[in-house]
Scaffold this motif. Structure first.
Motif, PDB file in Angstrom:
ATOM      1  N   SER A  37       0.640  -1.296   0.113  1.00 33.40           N
ATOM      2  CA  SER A  37       0.170  -0.117  -0.098  1.00 33.40           C
ATOM      3  C   SER A  37       0.876   1.251   0.020  1.00 33.40           C
ATOM      4  CB  SER A  37      -1.185   0.005   1.246  1.00 33.40           C
ATOM      5  OG  SER A  37      -0.054  -0.043   2.437  1.00 33.40           O
ATOM      6  N   ILE A  40       8.274   0.887  -1.064  1.00 38.68           N
ATOM      7  CA  ILE A  40       8.860   0.039  -1.972  1.00 38.68           C
ATOM      8  C   ILE A  40       7.833  -1.082  -2.544  1.00 38.68           C
ATOM      9  CG2 ILE A  40      10.783  -1.745  -2.302  1.00 38.68           C
ATOM     10  CD1 ILE A  40      12.186  -0.274   0.127  1.00 38.68           C
ATOM     11  N   ARG A  60      -2.856  -3.475   5.456  1.00 37.05           N
ATOM     12  CA  ARG A  60      -3.823  -3.371   6.073  1.00 37.05           C
ATOM     13  C   ARG A  60      -4.826  -2.264   5.873  1.00 37.05           C
ATOM     14  NH1 ARG A  60      -0.662  -1.453  11.304  1.00 37.05           N
ATOM     15  NH2 ARG A  60       0.155  -0.126   9.700  1.00 37.05           N
ATOM     16  N   ARG A  61      -4.512  -1.270   5.116  1.00 40.02           N
ATOM     17  CA  ARG A  61      -5.302  -0.340   4.552  1.00 40.02           C
ATOM     18  C   ARG A  61      -5.888  -0.590   3.231  1.00 40.02           C
ATOM     19  NH1 ARG A  61      -1.618   4.477   4.790  1.00 40.02           N
ATOM     20  NH2 ARG A  61      -0.272   2.967   3.949  1.00 40.02           N
ATOM     21  N   ASP A  86      -3.911  -8.056   8.320  1.00 32.13           N
ATOM     22  CA  ASP A  86      -2.856  -7.686   9.415  1.00 32.13           C
ATOM     23  C   ASP A  86      -1.951  -8.728   9.865  1.00 32.13           C
ATOM     24  OD1 ASP A  86      -1.557  -6.759  11.274  1.00 32.13           O
ATOM     25  OD2 ASP A  86      -3.426  -5.997  12.404  1.00 32.13           O
ATOM     26  N   ASN A 113       7.668  -8.448   2.098  1.00 37.93           N
ATOM     27  CA  ASN A 113       8.077  -7.198   1.961  1.00 37.93           C
ATOM     28  C   ASN A 113       7.648  -6.095   3.154  1.00 37.93           C
ATOM     29  OD1 ASN A 113       9.059  -4.442   0.621  1.00 37.93           O
ATOM     30  ND2 ASN A 113       6.777  -4.104   0.598  1.00 37.93           N
ATOM     31  N   TYR A 177      13.720  -4.068  15.411  1.00 40.55           N
ATOM     32  CA  TYR A 177      13.762  -3.826  13.613  1.00 40.55           C
ATOM     33  C   TYR A 177      14.868  -4.824  13.250  1.00 40.55           C
ATOM     34  CZ  TYR A 177      14.080  -2.519   8.874  1.00 40.55           C
ATOM     35  OH  TYR A 177      14.243  -2.573   7.560  1.00 40.55           O
ATOM     36  N   LYS A 181      15.065  -8.365  11.115  1.00 44.42           N
ATOM     37  CA  LYS A 181      15.734  -8.563   9.868  1.00 44.42           C
ATOM     38  C   LYS A 181      17.119  -9.689   9.974  1.00 44.42           C
ATOM     39  CE  LYS A 181      13.336  -6.042   7.445  1.00 44.42           C
ATOM     40  NZ  LYS A 181      12.362  -6.610   6.505  1.00 44.42           N
ATOM     41  N   ILE A 212      16.469   3.713   1.964  1.00 42.25           N
ATOM     42  CA  ILE A 212      15.637   4.062   0.734  1.00 42.25           C
ATOM     43  C   ILE A 212      14.637   5.196   1.330  1.00 42.25           C
ATOM     44  CG2 ILE A 212      14.042   2.927  -0.924  1.00 42.25           C
ATOM     45  CD1 ILE A 212      16.870   1.573  -0.920  1.00 42.25           C
ATOM     46  N   THR A 214      11.754   5.929   1.137  1.00 39.28           N
ATOM     47  CA  THR A 214      10.187   5.906   1.491  1.00 39.28           C
ATOM     48  C   THR A 214       9.614   6.798   2.643  1.00 39.28           C
ATOM     49  OG1 THR A 214      10.441   3.979   3.138  1.00 39.28           O
ATOM     50  CG2 THR A 214      10.305   3.548   0.979  1.00 39.28           C
ATOM     51  N   SER A 216       8.011   6.522   5.188  1.00 40.23           N
ATOM     52  CA  SER A 216       8.156   6.122   6.814  1.00 40.23           C
ATOM     53  C   SER A 216       9.705   6.210   7.011  1.00 40.23           C
ATOM     54  CB  SER A 216       7.428   4.797   6.747  1.00 40.23           C
ATOM     55  OG  SER A 216       8.339   3.833   5.990  1.00 40.23           O
TER      56      SER A 216
HETATM   57  P1  NDP Z   1       6.720   1.225   4.783  1.00 40.95           P
HETATM   58  O1  NDP Z   1       6.612   1.527   5.810  1.00 40.95           O
HETATM   59  O2  NDP Z   1       6.793   2.287   3.450  1.00 40.95           O
HETATM   60  O3  NDP Z   1       5.656   0.173   4.040  1.00 40.95           O
HETATM   61  C1  NDP Z   1       5.340  -0.704   4.866  1.00 40.95           C
HETATM   62  C2  NDP Z   1       4.091  -1.744   4.236  1.00 40.95           C
HETATM   63  O4  NDP Z   1       3.841  -2.616   5.003  1.00 40.95           O
HETATM   64  C3  NDP Z   1       2.982  -0.644   4.008  1.00 40.95           C
HETATM   65  O5  NDP Z   1       2.406  -1.278   2.828  1.00 40.95           O
HETATM   66  C4  NDP Z   1       2.099  -0.813   5.327  1.00 40.95           C
HETATM   67  O6  NDP Z   1       0.794  -0.862   4.844  1.00 40.95           O
HETATM   68  C5  NDP Z   1       2.584  -2.494   5.523  1.00 40.95           C
HETATM   69  N1  NDP Z   1       2.294  -2.805   6.928  1.00 40.95           N
HETATM   70  C6  NDP Z   1       2.404  -2.201   8.137  1.00 40.95           C
HETATM   71  N2  NDP Z   1       2.207  -2.894   9.427  1.00 40.95           N
HETATM   72  C7  NDP Z   1       1.581  -3.949   8.544  1.00 40.95           C
HETATM   73  C8  NDP Z   1       0.672  -5.113   9.064  1.00 40.95           C
HETATM   74  N3  NDP Z   1       0.714  -5.327  10.584  1.00 40.95           N
HETATM   75  N4  NDP Z   1       0.337  -5.937   8.542  1.00 40.95           N
HETATM   76  C9  NDP Z   1       0.444  -6.141   7.075  1.00 40.95           C
HETATM   77  N5  NDP Z   1       0.962  -5.160   6.468  1.00 40.95           N
HETATM   78  C10 NDP Z   1       1.629  -4.086   7.176  1.00 40.95           C
HETATM   79  O7  NDP Z   1       8.095   0.301   4.176  1.00 40.95           O
HETATM   80  P2  NDP Z   1       9.303   0.541   3.206  1.00 40.95           P
HETATM   81  O8  NDP Z   1       8.670   0.481   1.643  1.00 40.95           O
HETATM   82  O9  NDP Z   1      10.212   1.495   3.700  1.00 40.95           O
HETATM   83  O10 NDP Z   1      10.248  -0.977   3.490  1.00 40.95           O
HETATM   84  C11 NDP Z   1       9.633  -1.991   2.669  1.00 40.95           C
HETATM   85  C12 NDP Z   1      10.678  -3.124   2.900  1.00 40.95           C
HETATM   86  O11 NDP Z   1      12.053  -2.673   2.605  1.00 40.95           O
HETATM   87  C13 NDP Z   1      10.761  -3.524   4.371  1.00 40.95           C
HETATM   88  O12 NDP Z   1      11.030  -5.003   4.428  1.00 40.95           O
HETATM   89  C14 NDP Z   1      12.046  -2.783   4.875  1.00 40.95           C
HETATM   90  O13 NDP Z   1      12.559  -3.489   6.028  1.00 40.95           O
HETATM   91  C15 NDP Z   1      12.767  -2.724   3.759  1.00 40.95           C
HETATM   92  N6  NDP Z   1      13.713  -1.724   4.028  1.00 40.95           N
HETATM   93  C16 NDP Z   1      13.641  -0.710   3.720  1.00 40.95           C
HETATM   94  C17 NDP Z   1      14.723   0.365   3.842  1.00 40.95           C
HETATM   95  C18 NDP Z   1      14.184   1.843   3.896  1.00 40.95           C
HETATM   96  O14 NDP Z   1      15.103   2.833   4.115  1.00 40.95           O
HETATM   97  N7  NDP Z   1      13.071   2.247   3.468  1.00 40.95           N
HETATM   98  C19 NDP Z   1      16.115  -0.025   4.240  1.00 40.95           C
HETATM   99  C20 NDP Z   1      16.134  -1.410   4.107  1.00 40.95           C
HETATM  100  C21 NDP Z   1      15.222  -2.342   4.046  1.00 40.95           C
HETATM  101  P3  NDP Z   1      -0.272  -0.573   5.898  1.00 40.95           P
HETATM  102  O15 NDP Z   1      -0.091   0.560   6.866  1.00 40.95           O
HETATM  103  O16 NDP Z   1      -1.437  -0.272   4.956  1.00 40.95           O
HETATM  104  O17 NDP Z   1      -0.598  -2.040   6.684  1.00 40.95           O
END
Ligand code: NDP
Length: 280
Positions: A37, A40, A60-61, A86, A113, A177, A181, A212, A214, A216
């Motif tokens: 949602s 990445i 979730r959303r 969730d 992811n 976190y 990982k 990255i 993003t 968040s």
């Molecule tokens: P985001 O925080 O941007 O996105 C997280 C996603 O997970 C959202 O779609 C969120 O959607 C969903 N999510 C959160 N909680 C839950 C839950 N309880 N159940 C189901 N879905 C959930 O993450 P990034 O895009 O930044 O990261 C993506 C991946 O890349 C991760 O594995 C992260 O560890 C890895 N990574 C990222 C880095 C970075 O700097 N951004 C660096 C290294 C690795 P919703 O809220 O709608 O549930």
């Protein structure tokens, strides 16, 4: 000279390893992407749709997922379905995989992811948060992999695990976190060995990402560090191509591979540098 030689040889081996990416291989591929949602995962959904893959996205959303799925539909003529779930709920990982297999008639790629929100601060002794995060960021990955494996065996499919440099190196402010990982790298690294020993046709790709850009991630580190963040869309494309070419481990950006390679050579300087990356 020896050090330069070793690094040079590793560089050449790394650059030449693996087959080249053929976008055609993703046409019609059945892909489940979690955490799609935002960030990445959302970018991966758009790339996959553009390549002509059939995607199921989850997070979730529900309303946001619906918008992402609609955009996918514009980018590619194939199926783009969504299911809200969730991953903190122990029955949701299996439910999501069954939905994807049912709607797509099987599965070629399971892209793991998603991550739950976690504070970017010194550990305050909260064990319960780590327990919860382990379910979301780690145990749900195992549950989904277990449910998907029989289908992936039929399709000679792949599991793609999105991991982090923080699953390779300890660093301040991310204790819960980083634990999830490290656990992922350990578990799926073992599973890679075991599938290879069983001559399984299912491949596992572990993607190691640096910072990255993003929303968040940027929100967390703002004002805390000047480390360069790399574009989410490029990171997403890197993950997809690594999975499609069945690499066992991949790094984005690429230079983190060399940092990981030499990380234990000078531990004192490594740790000092890591701490100095942050304003505290
Ligand atoms: P985001 O925080 O941007 O996105 C997280 C996603 O997970 C959202 O779609 C969120 O959607 C969903 N999510 C959160 N909680 C839950 C839950 N309880 N159940 C189901 N879905 C959930 O993450 P990034 O895009 O930044 O990261 C993506 C991946 O890349 C991760 O594995 C992260 O560890 C890895 N990574 C990222 C880095 C970075 O700097 N951004 C660096 C290294 C690795 P919703 O809220 O709608 O549930």
């Amino acid at each position: 000279l020896l050090i330069v030689g070793v690094i040079g040889a590793a560089f050449v081996a790394f650059q030449w390893s693996g087959p080249t990416f053929d976008p055609e291989s993703l046409k019609g591929a059945r892909v489940l992407v979690t955490g799609a949602s935002a960030g990445i995962g959302e970018q991966m959904a758009y790339h996959l749709a553009g390549f002509g893959a059939q995607v199921v996205i989850t997070a979730r959303r529900e309303k946001v997922l619906q918008q992402v799925a609609e955009k996918c539909q514009v980018l590619g003529p194939q199926k783009a379905l969504y299911i809200a779930a969730d991953m903190a709920n122990p029955s949701d990982p299996e439910r999501v995989v069954k939905f994807a297999v049912d709607k797509l008639g099987g599965l070629d790629y399971l892209v793991l992811n998603h991550i739950g929100p976690s504070p970017f601060t010194m550990w305050d002794g909260d064990v319960e948060h780590t327990r919860w995060l382990m379910q979301v960021n780690f145990l749900s990955y195992l549950q989904m992999a277990k449910t998907a494996l029989p289908t992936l065996k039929q399709s000679k499919g792949s599991i793609v695990v999105v991991s982090s440099l923080l699953g390779k190196m300890s660093s301040p402010f991310v204790a819960p976190y980083t634990s999830t990982k490290f656990a992922l790298n350990g578990f799926f690294g073992t599973l890679q060995h075991e599938l290879a020993m069983q001559r399984s046709n299912v491949s596992i790709t572990i993607c190691i990402l640096g910072l990255i850009d993003t929303d968040s991630a940027m929100e967390k580190v703002r004002g805390m560090t000047n480390i360069q963040a790399w574009p989410a869309s490029e990171a997403a494309l890197h993950i997809i191509t690594s999975g499609a070419t069945q690499q066992t481990e991949s790094y984005y950006p690429w230079f983190w591979y060399y940092v990981c390679l030499i990380r234990d050579w000078f531990p004192y300087f490594r740790d000092m540098s890591l701490r100095n990356l942050y304003k505290y």
